[in-house]
Design an enzyme around this catalytic site. Structure first.
Site, PDB file in Angstrom:
ATOM      1  N   GLU A 144      48.487  54.145  45.246  1.00 31.70           N
ATOM      2  CA  GLU A 144      49.064  54.453  43.937  1.00 31.70           C
ATOM      3  C   GLU A 144      50.028  55.631  44.039  1.00 31.70           C
ATOM      4  O   GLU A 144      50.144  56.451  43.127  1.00 31.70           O
ATOM      5  CB  GLU A 144      47.967  54.710  42.898  1.00 31.70           C
ATOM      6  N   HIS A 146      40.599  48.675  34.110  1.00 30.82           N
ATOM      7  CA  HIS A 146      41.885  49.317  33.891  1.00 30.82           C
ATOM      8  C   HIS A 146      43.028  48.312  33.879  1.00 30.82           C
ATOM      9  O   HIS A 146      43.928  48.388  33.057  1.00 30.82           O
ATOM     10  CB  HIS A 146      42.121  50.365  34.981  1.00 30.82           C
ATOM     11  N   LYS A 162      54.764  53.287  24.009  1.00 35.63           N
ATOM     12  CA  LYS A 162      53.408  53.032  24.497  1.00 35.63           C
ATOM     13  C   LYS A 162      52.685  54.359  24.713  1.00 35.63           C
ATOM     14  O   LYS A 162      53.324  55.368  25.000  1.00 35.63           O
ATOM     15  CB  LYS A 162      53.445  52.262  25.814  1.00 35.63           C
ATOM     16  N   ARG A 194      57.763  55.751  33.117  1.00 34.06           N
ATOM     17  CA  ARG A 194      58.225  54.569  33.853  1.00 34.06           C
ATOM     18  C   ARG A 194      58.015  53.293  33.041  1.00 34.06           C
ATOM     19  O   ARG A 194      58.833  52.388  33.078  1.00 34.06           O
ATOM     20  CB  ARG A 194      57.511  54.455  35.207  1.00 34.06           C
ATOM     21  N   HIS A 244      45.345  59.205  31.052  1.00 33.54           N
ATOM     22  CA  HIS A 244      45.139  59.631  32.438  1.00 33.54           C
ATOM     23  C   HIS A 244      43.945  60.577  32.464  1.00 33.54           C
ATOM     24  O   HIS A 244      44.010  61.677  32.992  1.00 33.54           O
ATOM     25  CB  HIS A 244      46.403  60.274  33.022  1.00 33.54           C
TER      26      HIS A 244
END
Lengths: 235, 742
Positions: free
Chosen positions: B307, B43, B86, B111, B90
């Site tokens: 996270e 990832h 972008k 973000r 998820h």
């Protein structure tokens, strides 16, 4: 005319209202931060759409305690013009400046779509540029727009002509199918008894330029500008 | 002290562990190993995909920030403005907890955009689920849409487009790809760097909790069988906090008080600090005791790998920390000084005065890269070789051709997605000129005459049958979609959703798909400016269809000259660009390869999809010129469901009928009506401009067919299809709701 656009944390129609007033209608406009207690000499205060303070409790339930709302209430009591759009309508109800409440949409989903509205009264400062019974096309964008009030309050609203906008079919008929959220009597917007505070769920600021789908919202803002010119003329 | 279960938890192999020890010259301590687990995960480290991603063309005259350089890519659109965009997956969190998984997916991508100083102006979502006939899939579908709706609506960012696609391989492993597009003054962009020793590191936003630990390494970088045990690795979103961060950060970037801004996403503080330090050519020192927590008793490992959502790392110029704090105070945001930029190029983690980890950034940010040997599976080879001409040229079960068209229009993949996008605010910021529901959304750029068109596309079924062609088609279709809106394709972002790359058939898919995408990009002159790779999308050993999702940006010099699929006026001439009357590839059995018709009505996924890259480019050029010249009044990509579905959609959108006067000679009726040969666009043209279009087509060497004329209230492709537009509309408008049982 001088407009003040209130910004709570979580407000998002503030920039849209500012754009329409400034760029489309060439009016004087400034932002009013939620912690201010002075309205900066505004002739009309707008409470825009959004999720003030996240609206995690109940839409508008926290915003009513913001410092600016004291000033807004005083301003309204003196006859100042207050326009609450979407979350602004919810805040006005929570603040007691308008009767009733806005509950979750009957189908429990958020709805963003165009609706038709019938202008029930063209004698308020918010609808003076409309014809009585005129059908307008505007967007809604909310999850809690289901207007509710007890039977007595509803009867009072109707008797005094405080219902300014109702959801209707394209031909102006008030039908169940035209009601996007379950609001009693298809109510989309009401004024207070004195007629200087209006709350509405649809977004007039989103339809002031044909490029973005329509310009019927201009009638709301033009009504306000006209009413202020009339007021000046009367002085 | 290191055992298999420790390595499994962070998804590192023994070889990788030995490599770490060798490069460090010592054994890493558990915290250090945790840092490696996060940064060497697929990832964060792209260890399987990076060598292949280098094939993408990333340069272009408009490119300001290319792929892999910052949190998102950026292109210039004139007037001193840039678009930042972008797309990111998820998938794994959404498979476990669909509402929060999807919501935090939106939060993360937003973000990435405002981290660069850009105001987010649009969201798109590309979603894949298993068939709605299964209760679990209905639950995932409802949860994901609800999560996107609640999070995006609260932020006040319009959700203007995307896709929702259903197919058996996505059962249990939905794909949730969120794309965000931002607008920024080109010289006002901020970088995610920590540079200048002595500058300060501040963390702002939510307090740090134990949620999401091992999200990057555990969830996103391996397959999983027992989902419940990983539920704690899914984060919980707070869109109100995100909205405050968004506004505060956009105010902050105007001040000149900071050198860099980086969001805390996958691998949390670890990844944010290490990546910005490495980019800034310096080191970072963080004292975990200074990080505000929402739980007691958290150890350094948990703080560094949490996270928790809605957090940002701010690199503040020395001496400006009080001003930065005052700004965040105004927005009611909690910020704390947690460390500093140091000259030694290492990540130094302190717990008070004690150093608990110290690792050179150069080692942390250089995971081993794997180039594997791929091979197609025998199963796919068999499906590809399937003799499509052996199928009867008739819909199943005695259904009429009109009935087959209605069935396709009502199928969840083709039916209107209005029941989804009406739950998303798609108008806030009042830029939406063409709302969701067409080939591409169009937004105006205030203060300029310009507009942008946005679309996402990607067909997993076609990629499964032929990953090279499927990859090329994903790029071609996304570009075709923005062209149909009247925009010139400018740049793309992509999300590559694949299975476990350690299996040869998956690696083959990944490699071929990237090659196909790259060739189409080259031919169309469209660079890749950002992207994301999501591997290990498998449950119980079954991979999802290889699914590249392309997010395309197009530019309109004059936004008032946009185009939509809706037929505009009776009497307009309707053309099919990219095909001719002769029986050939567009009407032969091969056109049925991988089609919605075969999948939905015959339960068959077979054949070999193809695309002619040169023809594609010429068709797009003709369509774009036709729109710019105002010859073309409507344009619609002919894709899922083929020609009959495309014509029906143009009729439904315009509330007008169509009667065909000439159709291609059918090799087969099914292929003529429902075949999905590429590089075709249905356009309508005012009669006085028909000749101009035909002449231009000839000059550009683009075949076309004058199909017939707009008019009446029926859709007639005689002798096969003849039905009222109202019937088509009813099937199309309510198909998805009926299938979802809502």
């Amino acid at each position: 005319m001088k407009f003040g656009v209130v910004v709570f944390p979580g407000t998002w129609s503030d920039m849209d209202c500012y754009h329409v007033l400034d760029t489309v209608l060439h009016q004087e406009v400034r932002y009013l931060w939620h912690q201010e207690t002075d309205l900066g000499g505004a002739d009309c205060v707008i409470l825009p759409g959004g999720f003030s303070y996240g609206d995690y409790l109940r839409a508008g339930a926290l915003a009513r305690f913001a410092p600016i709302m004291g000033a807004v209430a005083d301003f309204a009591a003196r006859g100042g013009l207050v326009l609450g759009i979407c979350n602004g309508f919810q805040i006005l109800c929570e603040s007691g400046l308008l009767p009733g409440v806005l509950m979750r949409n009957r189908h429990l989903q958020f709805r963003c779509q165009w609706v038709h509205l019938r202008a029930e009264r063209a004698t308020t400062p918010f609808s003076g540029a409309m014809q009585p019974g005129q059908v307008l096309r505007m967007p809604i964008s909310h999850g809690e727009g289901n207007y509710y009030a007890d039977a007595e309050t509803l009867a009072e609203l109707e008797r005094r002509g405080q219902v300014v906008f109702r959801y209707c079919a394209a031909d102006g008929r008030i039908t169940e199918g035209a009601n996007p959220n379950g609001a009693l009597r298809n109510i989309a917007g009401i004024v207070n008894r004195e007629g200087n505070v209006l709350g509405m769920m649809p977004h007039p600021e989103r339809c002031c330029e044909p490029l973005v789908g329509g310009a019927d919202g201009l009638l709301v803002f033009q009504s306000l500008v006209q009413s202020s010119l009339k007021a000046l003329g009367a002085v | 002290m290191i055992d298999q279960s420790t390595l499994d938890e962070i998804a590192l192999s023994w070889e990788e562990y030995r490599l770490i020890a060798q490069r460090l010259g010592r054994e890493p301590n558990p915290l250090e190993l945790g840092l490696f687990g996060a940064l060497w995960s697929e990832h964060c480290g792209y260890k399987n995909s990076k060598p292949l991603l280098r094939l993408f063309p990333t340069e272009g005259e408009h490119v300001l920030v290319g792929a892999g350089k910052e949190n998102a890519g950026a292109v210039a659109i004139g007037h001193g403005l840039a678009i930042v965009m972008k797309i990111e997956s998820h998938n794994h969190p959404s498979a476990i907890e669909p509402y929060q998984g999807a919501a935090t997916g939106v939060g993360g991508i937003v973000r990435d955009i405002f981290t660069m100083g850009a105001r987010p102006i649009a969201l798109l979502n590309s979603l894949r689920f298993g068939p709605l006939s299964e209760a679990r899939n209905r639950y995932l579908f409802g949860g994901v849409v609800g999560g996107i709706s609640d999070y995006g609506n609260c932020l006040g960012i319009p959700n203007v487009g995307g896709e929702v696609v259903f197919g058996p391989p996505y059962s249990g492993n939905p794909l949730v790809n969120a794309m965000c597009v931002g607008l920024v003054e080109a010289d006002g962009m901020v970088r995610a760097v920590a540079s200048g020793p002595g500058n300060l590191l501040m963390i702002v936003g939510a307090d740090t909790g134990r949620d999401g630990i091992h999200g990057a390494s555990g969830l996103a970088s391996r397959t999983f069988e027992e989902e419940r045990e990983l539920r704690s690795a899914v984060q919980v979103g707070n869109p109100f906090m995100e909205k405050l961060l968004l506004e505060a950060c956009l105010e902050l970037v105007q001040t000149g008080w900071i050198v860099g801004l980086q969001d805390l996403g996958a691998a949390g503080l670890t990844s944010a600090a290490v990546e910005s330090g490495a980019k800034g050519g310096a080191g970072v020192e963080i004292d975990v005791l200074q990080v505000p927590r929402r739980e007691t008793g958290m150890d350094p490992y948990e703080v560094m790998l949490s996270e928790s959502q809605e957090r940002m790392l701010v690199v503040v110029r020395r001496g400006y920390q009080d001003r930065v704090k005052t700004l965040f105070d105004k927005w009611g945001l909690h910020c704390a000084l947690i460390g500093r930029v140091i000259p030694e190029p290492e990540a130094r983690i302190l717990e008070g005065a004690r150093v608990v980890a110290a690792v050179p950034l150069a080692i942390l940010t250089a995971p081993p890269l794997y180039r594997r040997q791929g091979a197609p599976s025998s199963e796919v080879a068999r499906l590809r070789a399937y003799d499509l001409s052996s199928l009867p040229d008739a819909p199943p079960g005695g259904m009429s051709w009109s009935g087959a068209l209605l069935a396709l229009l009502a199928s969840p993949n083709i039916a209107s997605k209005r029941s989804v996008y009406r739950q998303y605010d798609h108008q806030v910021l009042i830029n939406t000129v063409v709302p969701p529901g067409g080939d591409a959304a169009v937004l105006r750029i205030k203060g300029t005459p310009k507009g942008i068109a946005l679309a996402t596309d990607g067909n997993g079924r076609l990629c499964y049958l032929d990953p090279f062609a499927g990859g090329a088609i994903a790029v071609a279709e996304a570009a075709r979609n923005v062209v149909c809106a009247g925009a010139e394709p400018l740049a793309l972002t992509n999300c590559l959703n694949f299975g476990n790359p350690e299996r040869p058939e998956v690696y083959y898919q990944l490699e071929e798909c990237i090659k196909g995408m790259s060739e189409m990009c080259q031919r169309l002159g469209v660079p890749v400016i950002s992207g994301n790779v999501s591997l290990y999308n498998e449950t119980a050993g079954q991979a999802v269809y290889p699914t590249p999702v392309v997010g395309m940006l197009g530019l309109l010099p004059d936004v008032t000259r946009h185009c939509t699929p809706a037929f505009k006026a009776a009497g307009d001439a309707v053309y099919l660009l990219g095909a001719d009357l002769a029986a050939g590839a567009t009407t032969g059995p091969e056109a049925l390869a991988g089609s919605e018709y075969l999948a939905h009505l015959h339960g068959l996924v077979a054949g070999r999809p193809e695309i002619d890259l040169e023809l594609e480019a010429r068709v797009q050029q003709l369509c774009l010129e036709g729109i710019r010249q105002s010859w073309v009044r409507s344009a619609h990509d002919c894709s899922d469901g083929g020609l009959a579905v495309a014509l029906a959609e143009c009729c439904i959108a315009g509330g007008l009928g169509f009667t065909a006067s000439a159709l291609p000679q059918p090799g087969r009726a099914d292929a003529l009506l429902f075949g999905e040969a590429q590089s075709r666009i249905v356009v309508s043209v005012a009669p006085e401009h028909a000749l101009a279009l035909e002449e231009r087509a000839q000059t550009l060497n683009v075949p076309l067919i004058a199909l017939g004329a707009v008019g009446g209230d029926r859709l007639a492709l005689r002798p096969w299809v003849d039905l009222p537009v109202a019937a088509a509309q009813d099937a199309w408008e309510h198909g998805l709701e009926r299938a979802a049982g809502s």
